[in-house]
Scaffold this motif. Structure first.
Motif, PDB file in Angstrom:
ATOM      1  N   MET A  84       0.826  -1.214   0.000  1.00  0.00           N
ATOM      2  CA  MET A  84       0.000   0.000   0.000  1.00  0.00           C
ATOM      3  C   MET A  84       0.861   1.266   0.000  1.00  0.00           C
ATOM      4  SD  MET A  84      -3.036  -1.061  -0.333  1.00  0.00           S
ATOM      5  CE  MET A  84      -2.296  -2.387  -1.302  1.00  0.00           C
ATOM      6  N   ARG A  85       2.024   1.203   0.644  1.00  0.00           N
ATOM      7  CA  ARG A  85       2.936   2.365   0.659  1.00  0.00           C
ATOM      8  C   ARG A  85       3.389   2.732  -0.754  1.00  0.00           C
ATOM      9  NH1 ARG A  85       5.087  -0.357   5.077  1.00  0.00           N
ATOM     10  NH2 ARG A  85       4.479   0.625   7.014  1.00  0.00           N
ATOM     11  N   ASP A  86       3.437   1.739  -1.642  1.00  0.00           N
ATOM     12  CA  ASP A  86       3.907   1.968  -3.007  1.00  0.00           C
ATOM     13  C   ASP A  86       2.823   2.489  -3.952  1.00  0.00           C
ATOM     14  OD1 ASP A  86       6.453   1.125  -2.309  1.00  0.00           O
ATOM     15  OD2 ASP A  86       6.102  -0.945  -2.937  1.00  0.00           O
ATOM     16  N   LEU A  87       1.580   2.619  -3.471  1.00  0.00           N
ATOM     17  CA  LEU A  87       0.475   3.071  -4.317  1.00  0.00           C
ATOM     18  C   LEU A  87       0.139   4.525  -3.976  1.00  0.00           C
ATOM     19  CD1 LEU A  87      -1.813  -0.095  -4.048  1.00  0.00           C
ATOM     20  CD2 LEU A  87      -0.216   0.505  -5.888  1.00  0.00           C
ATOM     21  N   PRO A  88       0.468   5.461  -4.859  1.00  0.00           N
ATOM     22  CA  PRO A  88       0.258   6.879  -4.531  1.00  0.00           C
ATOM     23  C   PRO A  88      -1.208   7.256  -4.333  1.00  0.00           C
ATOM     24  CG  PRO A  88       0.994   6.628  -6.803  1.00  0.00           C
ATOM     25  CD  PRO A  88       1.081   5.273  -6.167  1.00  0.00           C
ATOM     26  N   GLU A  89      -2.133   6.521  -4.926  1.00  0.00           N
ATOM     27  CA  GLU A  89      -3.559   6.813  -4.757  1.00  0.00           C
ATOM     28  C   GLU A  89      -4.016   6.542  -3.324  1.00  0.00           C
ATOM     29  OE1 GLU A  89      -3.006   5.020  -8.927  1.00  0.00           O
ATOM     30  OE2 GLU A  89      -2.291   4.587  -6.909  1.00  0.00           O
ATOM     31  N   VAL A  90      -3.340   5.629  -2.651  1.00  0.00           N
ATOM     32  CA  VAL A  90      -3.674   5.291  -1.263  1.00  0.00           C
ATOM     33  C   VAL A  90      -3.023   6.340  -0.369  1.00  0.00           C
ATOM     34  CG1 VAL A  90      -3.489   3.564   0.561  1.00  0.00           C
ATOM     35  CG2 VAL A  90      -3.859   2.842  -1.810  1.00  0.00           C
ATOM     36  N   ARG A  91      -3.854   7.157   0.265  1.00  0.00           N
ATOM     37  CA  ARG A  91      -3.359   8.270   1.068  1.00  0.00           C
ATOM     38  C   ARG A  91      -3.241   7.933   2.546  1.00  0.00           C
ATOM     39  NH1 ARG A  91      -0.427  10.310  -1.964  1.00  0.00           N
ATOM     40  NH2 ARG A  91      -0.208  12.016  -0.490  1.00  0.00           N
ATOM     41  N   GLU A  92      -4.059   7.000   3.025  1.00  0.00           N
ATOM     42  CA  GLU A  92      -4.000   6.587   4.425  1.00  0.00           C
ATOM     43  C   GLU A  92      -4.257   5.084   4.510  1.00  0.00           C
ATOM     44  OE1 GLU A  92      -6.448   8.853   7.146  1.00  0.00           O
ATOM     45  OE2 GLU A  92      -6.174  10.676   5.948  1.00  0.00           O
ATOM     46  N   VAL A  93      -3.580   4.440   5.449  1.00  0.00           N
ATOM     47  CA  VAL A  93      -3.766   3.015   5.710  1.00  0.00           C
ATOM     48  C   VAL A  93      -3.828   2.847   7.226  1.00  0.00           C
ATOM     49  CG1 VAL A  93      -2.775   0.698   5.486  1.00  0.00           C
ATOM     50  CG2 VAL A  93      -2.447   2.376   3.650  1.00  0.00           C
ATOM     51  N   HIS A  94      -4.947   2.313   7.700  1.00  0.00           N
ATOM     52  CA  HIS A  94      -5.131   2.100   9.133  1.00  0.00           C
ATOM     53  C   HIS A  94      -5.502   0.643   9.371  1.00  0.00           C
ATOM     54  CE1 HIS A  94      -5.270   6.478   9.797  1.00  0.00           C
ATOM     55  NE2 HIS A  94      -5.964   6.501   8.678  1.00  0.00           N
ATOM     56  N   ILE A 125     -12.884  -6.226   9.853  1.00  0.00           N
ATOM     57  CA  ILE A 125     -12.084  -5.634   8.779  1.00  0.00           C
ATOM     58  C   ILE A 125     -10.654  -5.475   9.276  1.00  0.00           C
ATOM     59  CG2 ILE A 125     -11.843  -3.602   7.286  1.00  0.00           C
ATOM     60  CD1 ILE A 125     -14.399  -5.265   6.802  1.00  0.00           C
ATOM     61  N   ASP A 126      -9.687  -5.817   8.439  1.00  0.00           N
ATOM     62  CA  ASP A 126      -8.283  -5.706   8.833  1.00  0.00           C
ATOM     63  C   ASP A 126      -7.722  -4.303   8.610  1.00  0.00           C
ATOM     64  OD1 ASP A 126      -7.892  -8.451   9.657  1.00  0.00           O
ATOM     65  OD2 ASP A 126      -8.071  -8.958   7.529  1.00  0.00           O
ATOM     66  N   PHE A 127      -8.106  -3.665   7.500  1.00  0.00           N
ATOM     67  CA  PHE A 127      -7.569  -2.343   7.167  1.00  0.00           C
ATOM     68  C   PHE A 127      -8.661  -1.464   6.582  1.00  0.00           C
ATOM     69  CE2 PHE A 127      -3.746  -4.906   7.080  1.00  0.00           C
ATOM     70  CZ  PHE A 127      -2.795  -4.073   7.652  1.00  0.00           C
ATOM     71  N   ILE A 128      -8.544  -0.172   6.838  1.00  0.00           N
ATOM     72  CA  ILE A 128      -9.342   0.804   6.105  1.00  0.00           C
ATOM     73  C   ILE A 128      -8.352   1.714   5.389  1.00  0.00           C
ATOM     74  CG2 ILE A 128      -9.586   2.407   8.055  1.00  0.00           C
ATOM     75  CD1 ILE A 128     -12.440   3.012   6.914  1.00  0.00           C
ATOM     76  N   LEU A 129      -8.636   1.972   4.124  1.00  0.00           N
ATOM     77  CA  LEU A 129      -7.762   2.789   3.292  1.00  0.00           C
ATOM     78  C   LEU A 129      -8.522   4.021   2.824  1.00  0.00           C
ATOM     79  CD1 LEU A 129      -6.473   0.016   0.846  1.00  0.00           C
ATOM     80  CD2 LEU A 129      -5.612   0.556   3.114  1.00  0.00           C
ATOM     81  N   LYS A 130      -7.834   5.128   2.731  1.00  0.00           N
ATOM     82  CA  LYS A 130      -8.379   6.326   2.084  1.00  0.00           C
ATOM     83  C   LYS A 130      -7.683   6.432   0.739  1.00  0.00           C
ATOM     84  CE  LYS A 130      -8.723  11.334   2.492  1.00  0.00           C
ATOM     85  NZ  LYS A 130      -8.310  12.496   3.312  1.00  0.00           N
ATOM     86  N   ILE A 131      -8.492   6.474  -0.312  1.00  0.00           N
ATOM     87  CA  ILE A 131      -7.975   6.448  -1.684  1.00  0.00           C
ATOM     88  C   ILE A 131      -8.541   7.635  -2.444  1.00  0.00           C
ATOM     89  CG2 ILE A 131      -7.920   5.100  -3.825  1.00  0.00           C
ATOM     90  CD1 ILE A 131      -8.573   2.633  -1.955  1.00  0.00           C
ATOM     91  N   VAL A 132      -7.696   8.318  -3.216  1.00  0.00           N
ATOM     92  CA  VAL A 132      -8.170   9.380  -4.096  1.00  0.00           C
ATOM     93  C   VAL A 132      -8.006   8.925  -5.540  1.00  0.00           C
ATOM     94  CG1 VAL A 132      -7.694  11.248  -2.461  1.00  0.00           C
ATOM     95  CG2 VAL A 132      -5.952  10.600  -4.129  1.00  0.00           C
ATOM     96  N   SER A 133      -8.908   9.423  -6.379  1.00  0.00           N
ATOM     97  CA  SER A 133      -8.860   9.060  -7.789  1.00  0.00           C
ATOM     98  C   SER A 133      -9.452  10.182  -8.628  1.00  0.00           C
ATOM     99  CB  SER A 133      -9.631   7.758  -8.024  1.00  0.00           C
ATOM    100  OG  SER A 133      -9.390   7.274  -9.318  1.00  0.00           O
ATOM    101  N   ASN A 134      -9.086  10.199  -9.911  1.00  0.00           N
ATOM    102  CA  ASN A 134      -9.581  11.239 -10.809  1.00  0.00           C
ATOM    103  C   ASN A 134     -11.076  11.124 -11.050  1.00  0.00           C
ATOM    104  OD1 ASN A 134      -6.603  10.464 -12.021  1.00  0.00           O
ATOM    105  ND2 ASN A 134      -6.953  12.629 -11.710  1.00  0.00           N
ATOM    106  N   ASP A 135     -11.544   9.893 -11.224  1.00  0.00           N
ATOM    107  CA  ASP A 135     -12.960   9.684 -11.521  1.00  0.00           C
ATOM    108  C   ASP A 135     -13.288   8.227 -11.202  1.00  0.00           C
ATOM    109  OD1 ASP A 135     -12.000   8.144 -13.743  1.00  0.00           O
ATOM    110  OD2 ASP A 135     -11.997   9.955 -14.981  1.00  0.00           O
ATOM    111  N   LEU A 136     -14.550   7.878 -11.376  1.00  0.00           N
ATOM    112  CA  LEU A 136     -15.000   6.527 -11.034  1.00  0.00           C
ATOM    113  C   LEU A 136     -14.320   5.462 -11.891  1.00  0.00           C
ATOM    114  CD1 LEU A 136     -16.757   5.265  -8.954  1.00  0.00           C
ATOM    115  CD2 LEU A 136     -18.710   5.505 -10.475  1.00  0.00           C
ATOM    116  N   GLN A 137     -14.140   5.741 -13.163  1.00  0.00           N
ATOM    117  CA  GLN A 137     -13.489   4.777 -14.043  1.00  0.00           C
ATOM    118  C   GLN A 137     -12.039   4.532 -13.611  1.00  0.00           C
ATOM    119  OE1 GLN A 137     -13.773   5.698 -18.195  1.00  0.00           O
ATOM    120  NE2 GLN A 137     -12.375   4.066 -18.799  1.00  0.00           N
ATOM    121  N   SER A 138     -11.331   5.595 -13.277  1.00  0.00           N
ATOM    122  CA  SER A 138      -9.950   5.448 -12.804  1.00  0.00           C
ATOM    123  C   SER A 138      -9.893   4.646 -11.511  1.00  0.00           C
ATOM    124  CB  SER A 138      -9.304   6.810 -12.571  1.00  0.00           C
ATOM    125  OG  SER A 138      -9.241   7.537 -13.753  1.00  0.00           O
ATOM    126  N   PHE A 139     -10.860   4.918 -10.611  1.00  0.00           N
ATOM    127  CA  PHE A 139     -10.892   4.162  -9.364  1.00  0.00           C
ATOM    128  C   PHE A 139     -11.168   2.688  -9.632  1.00  0.00           C
ATOM    129  CE2 PHE A 139     -13.295   2.145  -5.973  1.00  0.00           C
ATOM    130  CZ  PHE A 139     -12.281   2.061  -5.032  1.00  0.00           C
TER     131      PHE A 139
END
Length: 153
Positions: A89-99, A105-119
């Protein structure tokens, strides 16, 4: 927890609200002269209380129109498996937070993306095939009612 006096707490509160304040202005705000103010701030940095200084960027103005929270369950909770997932997850720039969480649930991630298709592409090509991933449940952010980085001082 660090042993902080009231001046340290006021320094931290001011810096958390406005990280670019000059040392002279900061000193005035907390009732110090500039040299002891700078010594205190440097001490807080050296002690790791202040981890860094960052610009608060508006994701939408930079083309990141959506924010998604992903709840990830892993196949194994062995420490090596947890670390392997965290490293991926550290290597994925779209992933901004990992808890890492306790419970279902083992992890919750905050992810940013340009649009729904990109996500969707990110989800299917990078997140779900990541090491040890068993399942991913996602929730798209509709709006943010509160954004308060840092801690209440």
């Amino acid at each position: 927890m660090a042993n902080l006096d009231e001046i340290d707490k006021r320094l931290l509160s001011e810096l958390q609200a406005e990280g670019r304040v000059t040392n002279v202005e900061l000193a005035q705000r907390v009732g110090l002269t500039a040299p002891p103010c700078l010594r205190r701030v440097r001490g807080l940095e050296e002690d790791g209380v202040i981890r860094g200084y960052h610009a608060d960027l508006d994701p939408s103005k930079l083309g990141f129109a959506i924010t998604v929270f992903a709840m990830v369950s892993l196949k194994s909770q062995a420490e090596s498996s947890l670390r392997e997932f965290e490293d991926a997850m550290r290597d994925l720039p779209e992933v901004r937070e990992v808890h890492m969480l306790n419970g279902e649930i083992d992890f919750i991630l905050k992810i940013v993306s340009n649009d729904l298709q990109s996500f969707q592409e990110f989800l299917t090509s990078k997140l779900t095939p990541a090491p040890n991933v068993d399942s991913v449940k996602t929730s798209l952010t509709i709006r943010t009612a509160k954004y308060a980085p840092g801690v209440p001082l």
